[in-house]
Write an enzyme that holds these catalytic residues in place. Structure first.
Site, PDB file in Angstrom:
ATOM      1  N   LYS A   3       0.830  -1.219   0.000  1.00 60.26           N
ATOM      2  CA  LYS A   3       0.000   0.000   0.000  1.00 60.26           C
ATOM      3  C   LYS A   3       0.858   1.259   0.000  1.00 60.26           C
ATOM      4  CE  LYS A   3      -2.089  -1.222   3.765  1.00 60.26           C
ATOM      5  NZ  LYS A   3      -1.539  -2.577   3.893  1.00 60.26           N
TER       6      LYS A   3
ATOM      7  N   GLN B  35      -2.619  -2.067   7.580  1.00 63.27           N
ATOM      8  CA  GLN B  35      -2.943  -3.501   7.683  1.00 63.27           C
ATOM      9  C   GLN B  35      -3.791  -3.922   6.476  1.00 63.27           C
ATOM     10  OE1 GLN B  35      -3.449  -1.599  10.947  1.00 63.27           O
ATOM     11  NE2 GLN B  35      -1.284  -1.982  11.063  1.00 63.27           N
TER      12      GLN B  35
END
Ligand code: IMP
Length: 433
Positions: A16, A224
């Site tokens: 990410k 996460q």
């Protein structure tokens, strides 16, 4: 301008950081909305390599406002350390950096309780990052948390700390057979942190909504991944926050009608750190190739990641619970040279095929992954910047990812560097104006 959320579709570590960094170029504001220093990612730009735990990597782009949302739990010592490290790399963090006054703090007793708790749990331990994340969120929900705004009012702060520590010390002494913690020491240290951070503390809901009113573009950065979400993940082997898209609203005070798109980052295979079910895990030597080529070691804890094949069941679930508008596939190049590539299309348990994520932990734990096997590719995809450049089998892999997820792929990452990326459509600069 569109406002977008970027989330992980697997168990975190999907890459990410790179995608957020890339998209941040076209955003005005980048805001982290949950988690804390349990996250970690590395970004390599044309100057150097940087490691981030809390601060959005958008800080590398001059003039972007970077925010830590109220949904986060902040360890001020770790935050100040991160600021100092980035400043030593000539990144002027403090010029563009804000923290929600409602963000909760991590205190030394949170880390101590977590350590003691994990030890007590034995084989049922979560394998946490040890950053005090769970206990801080537990205090938040138990309404005994201490927030950033409390730190700016030493008298009030002392009162809550005193009450909390009285309880914590009882736990340490009577349950965990550990030493008491010293009130004065924590109070002084944290007042010092408050002094150093206070100029950054604001009402971020007011600020972000105002910026959206003025047509600024906001990028909500999830940490996460979907399957570590406290509600939608493989509970109890999850983190303690809402890492799915819904968390972006509660974690910043921005309503869902103000958000246009949700991008799901998905690695071309699967990894997981810590304990918990992982249907496509390759045990023993089988997963080592992916681990080594993908450099699958945690940026926060250095722990080796468990590795396995792409799990289309898990990603399809992420498409649903996040309402994904598109996918960004990362680390395609790590599959270069594999003779064949496997995608898990269902879980087989007790004679039944599950194409949707089963709710029962026992099924996810003991199911057999059913694979579709694709031909691998010999021509490297590493560094490719155009979709047409990809070898045919790699295109077929991407197409299968799209079909099995029921979601189109907008971005394909082919290396860790910024320019090693195929952008089919940039969600921030096309459509939805
Ligand atoms: P915690 O977030 O430290 O409480 O850890 C809970 C679980 O989430 C553990 O299995 C961790 O390994 C995992 N986890 C937490 N943060 C990350 C992350 O950023 N990437 C991957 N796994 C994570």
């Amino acid at each position: 301008m569109p406002n977008i959320i970027v989330v992980g579709t697997q168990w975190g570590d999907e890459g990410k950081g790179k995608i957020v960094h890339l998209l941040a170029k076209d955003a005005d504001v980048i805001v982290r909305y949950q988690g804390g220093a349990n996250a970690g990612h590395t970004v390599i730009d044309h100057r150097a390599q940087y490691t981030f735990h809390m601060i959005p990597s958008g800080i590398l782009h001059p003039g972007k406002t970077c925010i830590l949302g109220n949904g986060m739990v902040i360890d001020p010592a770790a935050l100040l350390e991160e600021i100092e490290l980035l400043e030593s790399q000539q990144i002027p963090v403090r010029e563009n950096f804000l923290i929600s006054h409602r963000a909760h703090l991590i205190l030394p007793y949170h880390r101590a309780i977590e350590r003691a708790n994990e030890k007590l749990k034995g084989p049922r331990r979560i394998g946490t990052t040890g950053r005090g994340i769970g206990p801080s969120y537990a205090d938040k929900m138990g309404r005994t948390g201490i927030r950033m705004c409390d730190l700016l009012d030493p008298t009030g702060f002392r009162k809550i700390l005193e009450a909390n520590l009285a309880e914590m010390n009882l736990l340490f002494n009577r349950l965990y057979d550990a030493e008491s913690m010293d009130l004065e020491k924590i109070f002084e240290t944290y007042c010092g942190y408050g002094e150093r951070l206070k100029s950054h503390v604001v009402d971020i809901s007011l600020l972000i909504n105002d910026l959206i009113d003025r047509s600024k573009t906001v990028l909500f950065e999830g940490a996460q991944g979907t399957h570590l979400d406290v509600d939608h993940g493989t509970y109890p082997f999850v983190t303690s926050s809402s890492s799915t898209a819904g968390g972006a609203c509660t974690g910043t005070g921005v309503g869902p009608t103000r958000i246009n798109e949700v991008i799901g980052v998905t690695k071309a295979y699967t990894t997981r750190v810590g304990s918990g079910p992982f249907p496509t895990e390759l045990l023993g030597d089988a997963g080592n190739g992916l681990k080594t080529r993908g450099n699958e070691f945690g940026a926060t804890t250095g722990r080796p990641r468990r590795c396995g094949w792409y799990d289309a069941v898990a990603v399809k679930y992420a498409v649903r619970v996040n309402g994904l508008s598109s996918l960004a596939v990362t680390k395609l190049d790590v599959l270069d040279g594999e003779p064949e590539i496997k995608l898990c299309t269902s879980y087989l348990y007790d004679g039944k095929h599950y194409t949707d994520m089963p709710l029962n932990e026992a099924i996810i734990n003991s199911c057999e992954p059913v694979y579709e096997v694709l031909e691998g590719w010999e021509t490297p995809t590493s560094g490719a910047t155009l979709y047409q450049e990809l070898p045919e089998p790699a295109k077929r892999f991407i197409e299968r990812v799209e079909v099995l997820a029921g979601c189109k792929v907008d971005i394909v990452s082919t290396g860790s560097r910024e320019n090693e990326t195929i952008i089919i459509r940039n969600p921030l600069v096309t459509e939805k104006q």
